[in-house]
Design an enzyme around this catalytic site. Structure first.
Site, short mmCIF file in Angstrom:
data_model
loop_
_atom_site.label_atom_id
_atom_site.label_comp_id
_atom_site.label_asym_id
_atom_site.label_seq_id
_atom_site.Cartn_x
_atom_site.Cartn_y
_atom_site.Cartn_z
N LYS A 100 0.82 -1.21 0.00
CA LYS A 100 0.00 0.00 0.00
C LYS A 100 0.85 1.26 0.00
O LYS A 100 0.48 2.27 -0.59
CB LYS A 100 -0.98 0.00 1.18
CG LYS A 100 -2.12 -1.00 0.99
CD LYS A 100 -3.25 -0.81 1.98
CE LYS A 100 -4.38 -1.78 1.68
NZ LYS A 100 -5.46 -1.81 2.65
N LYS A 131 -4.94 -9.69 -5.75
CA LYS A 131 -6.07 -9.96 -4.84
C LYS A 131 -7.28 -9.07 -5.17
O LYS A 131 -7.11 -7.90 -5.50
CB LYS A 131 -5.61 -9.68 -3.41
CG LYS A 131 -6.57 -10.07 -2.33
CD LYS A 131 -6.02 -9.69 -0.96
CE LYS A 131 -6.30 -8.24 -0.61
NZ LYS A 131 -7.37 -8.00 0.35
N LYS A 145 -11.88 -4.40 -2.11
CA LYS A 145 -13.05 -3.51 -2.19
C LYS A 145 -12.68 -2.08 -2.55
O LYS A 145 -13.52 -1.34 -3.05
CB LYS A 145 -13.85 -3.57 -0.89
CG LYS A 145 -13.14 -3.05 0.34
CD LYS A 145 -14.06 -3.05 1.55
CE LYS A 145 -13.66 -4.02 2.62
NZ LYS A 145 -12.31 -3.88 3.18
N1 AQP Z 1 -9.63 -11.19 -2.03
C1 AQP Z 1 -9.89 -11.75 -0.85
N2 AQP Z 1 -10.09 -13.09 -0.76
C2 AQP Z 1 -10.36 -13.67 0.44
N3 AQP Z 1 -10.43 -12.98 1.60
C3 AQP Z 1 -10.23 -11.65 1.55
N4 AQP Z 1 -10.22 -10.68 2.48
C4 AQP Z 1 -9.95 -9.50 1.90
N5 AQP Z 1 -9.80 -9.64 0.59
C5 AQP Z 1 -9.95 -10.97 0.33
C6 AQP Z 1 -10.50 -10.92 3.89
O1 AQP Z 1 -11.61 -10.11 4.25
C7 AQP Z 1 -11.46 -9.70 5.60
C8 AQP Z 1 -11.68 -8.24 5.72
O2 AQP Z 1 -10.65 -7.55 5.09
P1 AQP Z 1 -10.40 -6.03 5.47
O3 AQP Z 1 -11.57 -5.24 5.11
O4 AQP Z 1 -10.02 -5.95 6.89
O5 AQP Z 1 -9.14 -5.57 4.67
P2 AQP Z 1 -8.37 -6.16 3.47
O6 AQP Z 1 -7.86 -7.52 3.78
O7 AQP Z 1 -7.35 -5.14 3.06
O8 AQP Z 1 -9.54 -6.29 2.38
P3 AQP Z 1 -9.73 -5.47 1.05
O9 AQP Z 1 -11.04 -5.86 0.45
O10 AQP Z 1 -8.52 -5.61 0.18
O11 AQP Z 1 -9.88 -4.00 1.58
P4 AQP Z 1 -9.09 -2.69 1.14
O12 AQP Z 1 -9.32 -2.58 -0.33
O13 AQP Z 1 -9.71 -1.58 1.91
O14 AQP Z 1 -7.65 -2.90 1.50
C9 AQP Z 1 -10.08 -10.16 6.06
O15 AQP Z 1 -10.23 -11.35 6.81
C10 AQP Z 1 -9.37 -10.43 4.77
O16 AQP Z 1 -8.36 -11.41 4.90
#
Ligand code: AQP
Length: 333
Positions: free
Chosen positions: A111, A197, A200
């Site tokens: 990031k 990956k 969101k």
């Molecule tokens: N692509 C993914 N596949 C499986 N699990 C996923 N998680 C995130 N992306 C995937 C799991 O979702 C939970 C919540 O994640 P988070 O919101 O705490 O942050 P993150 O892991 O950084 O998820 P994002 O969607 O990628 O959010 P942003 O874009 O804001 O950084 C966690 O258990 C994560 O492992």
């Protein structure tokens, strides 16, 4: 009964990646564990957020927790910033964690690289200690998360062992948590760049399916998902990451194994496969979306969040006091 803690950032609308990797597990686990499910809004502000949109996303995520089937009688559902022990415990964690450990975190490296390191918030670096605090405050035994959180969980375990060794004389002060990553679907990939990956907060909305996407959008996004030119439906994540990712998603939503899907679709084309995949995802998402819309209009949601914060505070404050006593802060109580 053992305890579970997990959280999702309201940094956008959760994707089917968040659902498969984390949320789907939450519902099943609440039956057998003392469960804490948090909307981790303090984590979301490590990246720039629009304040009004953030507020909306916090409520929306809370409604999604309930809409997928979390039951406030069985699970404590609350907003992180409404339990101030999280930020306080995070400070103690930071002061007992080295800079080197934090700089090694791949999520920070990814990031900060994307956003030019000097300009990113210090919170992006200290995000893992806040996550450590989230987990330890509830004396958590198990943390159900996706694969990308594995390294943060290792940091948590290292911290707990170090803290207990340094400060406890006899009974450990903090519980050592285990991580729980789904065997399949721990890392759902982007629909447009299947080696990356699904996230969101991705700027390209075609790269993810949001849990609130309308059925017609879900169908369209799957249709435009990147695959390959072979036209053969088989599971080979290295050489065919696009179709392999779609097989994992199909399996998670249909309950059928990847092998049986491959057999079912032998000789059929990507178009038909993608269309039926969309139907399977829509069948699960539509009732969740309807319940989500009802909850947002009701008073029930605020009541559940108020009660959740109150219950969480009681447990969290107890652990925080133990941590303060251990390191010698304030006056002993
Ligand atoms: N692509 C993914 N596949 C499986 N699990 C996923 N998680 C995130 N992306 C995937 C799991 O979702 C939970 C919540 O994640 P988070 O919101 O705490 O942050 P993150 O892991 O950084 O998820 P994002 O969607 O990628 O959010 P942003 O874009 O804001 O950084 C966690 O258990 C994560 O492992």
């Amino acid at each position: 009964m053992q305890t579970i803690f997990s959280g999702i950032q309201p940094s956008g609308i959760p994707t089917i990646g968040n659902y498969i990797g984390a949320m789907k597990q939450f519902v099943a686990l609440q039956e057998d564990y003392n469960s804490y499910y948090c909307i981790v809004d303090e984590h979301a502000i490590t990246m720039p957020q629009d304040r009004l949109k953030l507020r909306e996303q916090i409520k929306s995520l809370a409604a999604l927790y309930l809409a997928i089937g979390l039951d406030p009688e069985k699970s404590i559902i609350f907003i992180q910033s409404e339990v101030s022990a999280h930020a306080e415990a995070a400070w103690i964690v930071q002061c007992n964690t080295s800079l080197g450990e934090l700089e090694r975190m791949t999520q920070f490296k990814d990031k900060s690289l994307k956003n030019k390191r000097a300009g990113v918030s210090a919170g992006l670096l200290t995000y893992p200690p806040l996550m450590v605090a989230d987990i330890i405050l509830y004396q958590t035994d198990l943390v159900p998360v996706g694969d990308d959180q594995k390294q943060h969980l290792e940091l948590t375990r290292d911290f707990v062992e170090r803290f207990n060794n340094k400060y406890s004389s006899g009974q450990p002060i903090l519980t050592l948590p285990e991580v729980k990553i789904p065997e399949e679907g721990g890392r759902i990939m982007s629909l447009q760049e299947p080696t990356k990956k699904m996230s969101k907060s991705d700027k390209n909305a075609k790269s993810f399916i949001s849990m609130l996407d309308e059925p017609s959008i879900i169908r369209k996004k799957f249709k435009s998902a990147v695959t390959d030119s072979s036209g053969i439906i088989e599971y080979d994540p290295i050489n065919k990451p696009g179709i392999s990712n779609l097989l994992v998603i199909f399996s998670a939503f249909s309950g059928q194994s990847i092998d049986s899907l491959v057999t079912m679709y032998t000789g059929k084309g990507y178009g038909e496969f993608k269309d039926e995949l969309a139907t399977a995802v829509i069948a699960v998402m539509e009732p969740i979306q309807q319940r989500h819309a009802e909850l947002l209009k009701s008073d029930e949601l605020d009541l559940i969040l108020d009660q959740g914060a109150e219950s969480a505070r009681k447990v969290a404050n107890k652990t925080l006091q133990k941590m303060k006593n251990a390191v010698g802060l304030g006056r002993k109580s």
